[in-house]
Design a protein around this motif. Structure first.
Motif, PDB file in Angstrom:
ATOM      1  N   ALA A  63      19.892  88.884  62.643  1.00  0.00           N
ATOM      2  CA  ALA A  63      19.116  87.726  63.103  1.00  0.00           C
ATOM      3  C   ALA A  63      17.694  87.756  62.550  1.00  0.00           C
ATOM      4  CB  ALA A  63      19.096  87.689  64.628  1.00  0.00           C
ATOM      5  N   LEU A  64      17.067  88.930  62.545  1.00  0.00           N
ATOM      6  CA  LEU A  64      15.709  89.041  62.027  1.00  0.00           C
ATOM      7  C   LEU A  64      15.663  88.772  60.528  1.00  0.00           C
ATOM      8  CD1 LEU A  64      14.491  92.196  63.974  1.00  0.00           C
ATOM      9  CD2 LEU A  64      13.560  89.888  64.169  1.00  0.00           C
ATOM     10  N   ARG A  65      16.642  89.265  59.828  1.00  0.00           N
ATOM     11  CA  ARG A  65      16.681  89.019  58.376  1.00  0.00           C
ATOM     12  C   ARG A  65      16.836  87.529  58.086  1.00  0.00           C
ATOM     13  NH1 ARG A  65      20.621  89.132  54.201  1.00  0.00           N
ATOM     14  NH2 ARG A  65      19.773  89.977  52.238  1.00  0.00           N
ATOM     15  N   LYS A  66      17.666  86.866  58.849  1.00  0.00           N
ATOM     16  CA  LYS A  66      17.856  85.422  58.680  1.00  0.00           C
ATOM     17  C   LYS A  66      16.563  84.666  58.987  1.00  0.00           C
ATOM     18  CE  LYS A  66      20.828  81.614  60.180  1.00  0.00           C
ATOM     19  NZ  LYS A  66      21.974  81.227  61.072  1.00  0.00           N
ATOM     20  N   SER A  67      15.875  85.057  60.073  1.00  0.00           N
ATOM     21  CA  SER A  67      14.623  84.397  60.433  1.00  0.00           C
ATOM     22  C   SER A  67      13.551  84.618  59.366  1.00  0.00           C
ATOM     23  CB  SER A  67      14.123  84.918  61.784  1.00  0.00           C
ATOM     24  OG  SER A  67      15.014  84.575  62.815  1.00  0.00           O
ATOM     25  N   LEU A  68      13.490  85.816  58.798  1.00  0.00           N
ATOM     26  CA  LEU A  68      12.495  86.096  57.773  1.00  0.00           C
ATOM     27  C   LEU A  68      12.750  85.288  56.502  1.00  0.00           C
ATOM     28  CD1 LEU A  68      11.999  89.946  58.115  1.00  0.00           C
ATOM     29  CD2 LEU A  68      10.247  88.189  58.366  1.00  0.00           C
ATOM     30  N   ILE A  69      14.007  85.123  56.156  1.00  0.00           N
ATOM     31  CA  ILE A  69      14.327  84.330  54.971  1.00  0.00           C
ATOM     32  C   ILE A  69      13.894  82.882  55.165  1.00  0.00           C
ATOM     33  CG2 ILE A  69      16.231  83.386  53.603  1.00  0.00           C
ATOM     34  CD1 ILE A  69      17.685  86.035  54.003  1.00  0.00           C
ATOM     35  N   ARG A  70      14.176  82.332  56.336  1.00  0.00           N
ATOM     36  CA  ARG A  70      13.780  80.948  56.621  1.00  0.00           C
ATOM     37  C   ARG A  70      12.264  80.811  56.690  1.00  0.00           C
ATOM     38  NH1 ARG A  70      17.083  78.580  61.564  1.00  0.00           N
ATOM     39  NH2 ARG A  70      16.196  76.673  60.688  1.00  0.00           N
ATOM     40  N   LEU A  71      11.598  81.814  57.275  1.00  0.00           N
ATOM     41  CA  LEU A  71      10.139  81.764  57.363  1.00  0.00           C
ATOM     42  C   LEU A  71       9.508  81.864  55.982  1.00  0.00           C
ATOM     43  CD1 LEU A  71       7.629  81.700  59.168  1.00  0.00           C
ATOM     44  CD2 LEU A  71       7.765  84.196  59.303  1.00  0.00           C
ATOM     45  N   ARG A  72      10.082  82.654  55.123  1.00  0.00           N
ATOM     46  CA  ARG A  72       9.541  82.802  53.769  1.00  0.00           C
ATOM     47  C   ARG A  72       9.577  81.482  53.008  1.00  0.00           C
ATOM     48  NH1 ARG A  72      11.449  84.067  48.597  1.00  0.00           N
ATOM     49  NH2 ARG A  72      10.028  85.396  47.370  1.00  0.00           N
ATOM     50  N   ARG A  73      10.617  80.688  53.234  1.00  0.00           N
ATOM     51  CA  ARG A  73      10.721  79.390  52.559  1.00  0.00           C
ATOM     52  C   ARG A  73       9.612  78.439  52.997  1.00  0.00           C
ATOM     53  NH1 ARG A  73      17.205  78.504  53.625  1.00  0.00           N
ATOM     54  NH2 ARG A  73      17.951  80.205  52.268  1.00  0.00           N
ATOM     55  N   VAL A  74       9.075  78.669  54.185  1.00  0.00           N
ATOM     56  CA  VAL A  74       8.010  77.807  54.701  1.00  0.00           C
ATOM     57  C   VAL A  74       6.633  78.350  54.336  1.00  0.00           C
ATOM     58  CG1 VAL A  74       6.935  76.949  56.815  1.00  0.00           C
ATOM     59  CG2 VAL A  74       9.419  76.946  56.599  1.00  0.00           C
ATOM     60  N   THR A 127       5.014  88.726  55.337  1.00  0.00           N
ATOM     61  CA  THR A 127       6.421  88.328  55.343  1.00  0.00           C
ATOM     62  C   THR A 127       7.218  89.137  54.331  1.00  0.00           C
ATOM     63  OG1 THR A 127       5.812  86.073  56.002  1.00  0.00           O
ATOM     64  CG2 THR A 127       8.010  86.393  55.096  1.00  0.00           C
ATOM     65  N   GLU A 128       6.645  89.325  53.140  1.00  0.00           N
ATOM     66  CA  GLU A 128       7.333  90.109  52.109  1.00  0.00           C
ATOM     67  C   GLU A 128       7.518  91.556  52.547  1.00  0.00           C
ATOM     68  OE1 GLU A 128       8.705  88.995  49.432  1.00  0.00           O
ATOM     69  OE2 GLU A 128       7.994  86.943  49.623  1.00  0.00           O
ATOM     70  N   SER A 129       6.482  92.135  53.162  1.00  0.00           N
ATOM     71  CA  SER A 129       6.599  93.528  53.613  1.00  0.00           C
ATOM     72  C   SER A 129       7.625  93.659  54.731  1.00  0.00           C
ATOM     73  CB  SER A 129       5.239  94.037  54.082  1.00  0.00           C
ATOM     74  OG  SER A 129       4.788  93.333  55.230  1.00  0.00           O
ATOM     75  N   LEU A 130       7.724  92.650  55.604  1.00  0.00           N
ATOM     76  CA  LEU A 130       8.712  92.703  56.676  1.00  0.00           C
ATOM     77  C   LEU A 130      10.126  92.616  56.125  1.00  0.00           C
ATOM     78  CD1 LEU A 130       7.189  90.580  59.593  1.00  0.00           C
ATOM     79  CD2 LEU A 130       7.241  93.056  59.302  1.00  0.00           C
ATOM     80  N   ARG A 131      10.318  91.862  55.046  1.00  0.00           N
ATOM     81  CA  ARG A 131      11.645  91.817  54.420  1.00  0.00           C
ATOM     82  C   ARG A 131      12.057  93.208  53.952  1.00  0.00           C
ATOM     83  NH1 ARG A 131      12.035  88.003  49.671  1.00  0.00           N
ATOM     84  NH2 ARG A 131      14.250  88.437  49.914  1.00  0.00           N
TER      85      ARG A 131
END
Length: 325
Positions: A188-199, A240-244
């Protein structure tokens, strides 16, 4: 459709929530700057907006459609900006975002909200907290909006970071439920980070484009304020990149923990199998229909039982010393 309006004259708020039909009359005064907010407008309202303000048809089309990439487009008489407000659920499992389209002219900022996700009252409060900047016109209005959006991005990244830190405490839990919880939350966190990165990532280009010398919306006194917004955008992007990378590390650690646990289980099973094999071999040997030392005598049974106990205990101590049991 719900609308909101604000009129500034020479840097002072003079009118609020006036009819949209009065907008052309107010714009006739060069010292006037206004904000027009359209909530869930239809095709007819957007067409009227294009006619009143001379908005390009491609910009109107982008404002009507959902799923636009955050961007800044320049036209002859205006600019079009697309951005997102984001929120994250407490467990970081779901990220929701609200899209907003913005038209910028020399005297007006027009916002088009497509849902209820953007807290427009907070934007208005930011304007009211900085009345000394109101004299800088549309650049002042745009700064309050961008500051709200970028602060929301930063808060979302912070919340996801906290969720990942909480997740690290469950990595080495031995329970099956904990392992499943880690797997679900990591996904779930990985999915949220991917969506947040797009924004978050495209906002760097948006703010950087607004600060270029060719665009006259931002006056010199507003440059430090926009630079502060740009710094927040960079920090949110880098975070965001570091959290990925951190989520990827958590996933790899989780797999390594499971692999180590499996190895320990295999060692224990193998060790007990070896211990059980000793009495099986001895009793099988004595089960032959052939004479052997102690055949037909009580001493033979005692000898075989002693050998089973002795060898089993020896194997147990050996495996225990090697930490296989």
């Amino acid at each position: 459709m719900v609308t909101r309006t604000r009129l500034y004259h020479d840097g002072t708020l003079v009118l609020e929530d006036f009819p949209v039909g009065d907008v052309p009359a107010h714009l006739a005064d060069p010292a006037s700057v206004l904000w027009l907010d359209l909530h869930r407008p239809g095709a007819a309202e957007l067409t009227m907006l294009g006619q009143e303000f001379g908005i390009h048809e491609l910009a109107l089309e982008d404002a009507a459609q959902r799923g636009q990439r955050p961007k800044l487009d320049r036209y002859r008489t205006h600019e079009f900006l697309s951005a997102y407000a984001v929120t994250v659920s407490p467990d970081g499992a779901q990220l929701t975002y609200s899209e907003i389209a913005v038209f910028l002219t020399s005297q007006a900022m027009i916002t088009v909200r497509k849902d209820d996700g953007l807290d427009i009252e907070d934007v208005v409060a930011r304007w009211d907290e900085s009345p000394d900047l109101a004299g800088h016109g549309v650049g002042f209005l745009l700064h309050g909006l961008l500051d709200h959006l970028v602060d929301g991005h930063f808060a979302a990244v912070q919340q996801l970071d906290d969720s990942i830190e909480e997740l690290e405490g469950l990595l080495f839990a031995a329970g099956r439920r904990e392992i499943e919880a880690v797997q679900r939350r990591v996904f779930a966190l990985r999915k949220s980070l991917i969506r947040l990165r797009r924004v978050v990532l495209p906002m760097r280009e948006v703010v950087n484009g607004l600060m270029r010398p060719g665009l006259h919306l931002i006056t010199d006194p507003l440059v430090p304020y926009y630079q502060d917004v740009y710094d927040h955008v960079l920090r949110a992007t880098e975070w965001t990149e570091s959290l990925r990378d951190l989520v990827a590390s958590v996933m790899e650690t989780n797999l390594s923990v499971q692999a180590n646990s499996m190895n320990l289980i295999m060692k224990k099973v193998t060790s007990w199998a070896a211990i059980i094999a000793v009495p099986t071999a001895i009793t099988g040997y004595y089960g032959q229909n052939l004479p052997y030392p102690g055949f037909g005598h009580e001493s033979g049974f005692i000898t075989s039982a002693a050998v089973i106990v002795l060898l089993s205990a020896l194997l147990y101590l050996t495996f225990k010393r090697k930490d296989w049991l």
